[in-house]
Write an enzyme that holds these catalytic residues in place. Sequence first.
Site, PDB file in Angstrom:
ATOM      1  N   PRO A  80      -8.591   3.917   4.678  1.00 16.62           N
ATOM      2  CA  PRO A  80      -9.416   3.285   5.709  1.00 16.62           C
ATOM      3  C   PRO A  80      -8.565   2.483   6.680  1.00 16.62           C
ATOM      4  O   PRO A  80      -7.515   1.954   6.298  1.00 16.62           O
ATOM      5  CB  PRO A  80     -10.313   2.324   4.914  1.00 16.62           C
ATOM      6  CG  PRO A  80     -10.042   2.569   3.467  1.00 16.62           C
ATOM      7  CD  PRO A  80      -8.712   3.244   3.383  1.00 16.62           C
ATOM      8  N   LYS A  95       0.831  -1.208   0.000  1.00 15.36           N
ATOM      9  CA  LYS A  95       0.000   0.000   0.000  1.00 15.36           C
ATOM     10  C   LYS A  95       0.870   1.266   0.000  1.00 15.36           C
ATOM     11  O   LYS A  95       0.535   2.257  -0.647  1.00 15.36           O
ATOM     12  CB  LYS A  95      -0.950   0.005   1.209  1.00 15.36           C
ATOM     13  CG  LYS A  95      -1.942  -1.144   1.248  1.00 15.36           C
ATOM     14  CD  LYS A  95      -2.773  -1.293  -0.024  1.00 15.36           C
ATOM     15  CE  LYS A  95      -3.863  -0.261  -0.187  1.00 15.36           C
ATOM     16  NZ  LYS A  95      -4.667  -0.526  -1.414  1.00 15.36           N
TER      17      LYS A  95
END
Length: 340
Positions: A194, A171
């Site tokens: 998130p 990520k």
Amino acid sequence: MGTMEQAAPTAVVTGATGFVASELVKQLLEKGYTVRGTVRSLHNESKVQHLQRLGKALPGKLTLHEADLLKEGSFDTIVEGATYLFHTASPFFIETSNPQEDLIDPALKGTANVMQAAAKAKPQVKRIILTSSVAAVHGEYAASPKNGHLYTEEDWNETSTIDNQPYHRSKVVAEQEAWKFAKSSGLDFVTILPNFVLGPVLSSRADGTSVGFLKGIAEGTPAQGTPLICDVRDVARAHVLAAENPRAAGRYIVSHRAPLTASALSKALQERFPQFAIPDVPEQEYDTKEKIDNSKAEKELGLQLMPAVTTFIDGIVTLVQLGIAQPLPSGAPEEGTPAV
Ligand SMILES: NC(=O)c1ccc[n+]([C@@H]2O[C@H](COP(=O)([O-])OP(=O)(O)OC[C@H]3O[C@@H](n4cnc5c(N)ncnc54)[C@H](OP(=O)(O)O)[C@@H]3O)[C@@H](O)[C@H]2O)c1
């Protein structure tokens, strides 16, 4: 394509079959959007059926398109003429013996391919919204060198590596490359970060990490403390708000500030689901000292998070309803108790 956009905007959602993306597709269709969802295969019934049904039931218009994260140019024609591009597709699992191939490559190359498609479709593409993660903000939860530090959108995870937390690393690299590309190509770009996403599911597949966690809780695995979570409906809403608000910019964390304790969670579930055997969990200290500042999304996007208990309850309801979770009945005779 080539026709003028109608009143309802067109949005591309990559990885439309996923847990988060399915909810996003639903919310966009509810708003009347024309949605182009990308999927790995149109022929995988169990993955696409719920989307086709949403497309029939809701006011917007849904089309599904095959695209491969690893294939250069795969997204080009799908993105052409779209107003918003939501890039959510990325592998989300924790265990793998080949992190480079299974996690890093699809995250990184997929993001590069999607961003290049957007650059080619400029200027119609008004904004790209990338689903990044709190995993790109920090790693090493309790053991973090910054333990006790209040994490914000300014922070980048500098501790995760390909050998230690490769999902987190995937990520980080994907989001960083995307920022670089967006800046050099003059693309309007925002990211949604998130925390662990839970809540209602739309698909009856059970292979996702979030779904697996919630299924465990529903089936009586005592939660060893709960992670910091957010609701999939809030995450999807954050994506839509970040697309539609012209002033939205930068990164947006979507997360509760404090976790539910495992004991509070088990009490709430016992109360709501008296028919299920939900184990007692003794009162304990929070197992995470993770501190997250979630105020930017609230201030700039007007995002209000729903209570975490609602997320667990609504999620479990859908898992039972779709046959994904089979909770044990409460009041089952204890071992050695004769059945009458
Ligand atoms: N769930 C969370 O707690 C959480 C938290 C923070 C951020 N996120 C991010 O949210 C996004 C969606 O996650 P999710 O929870 O919805 O996970 P999910 O249900 O596992 O969905 C992942 C999606 O990505 C697609 N995908 C994965 N690997 C792919 C590959 N190699 N090629 C093409 N498509 C691929 C999947 O396609 P298939 O359906 O074909 O498998 C699926 O559509 C990800 O970017 C994830 O990092 C999730």
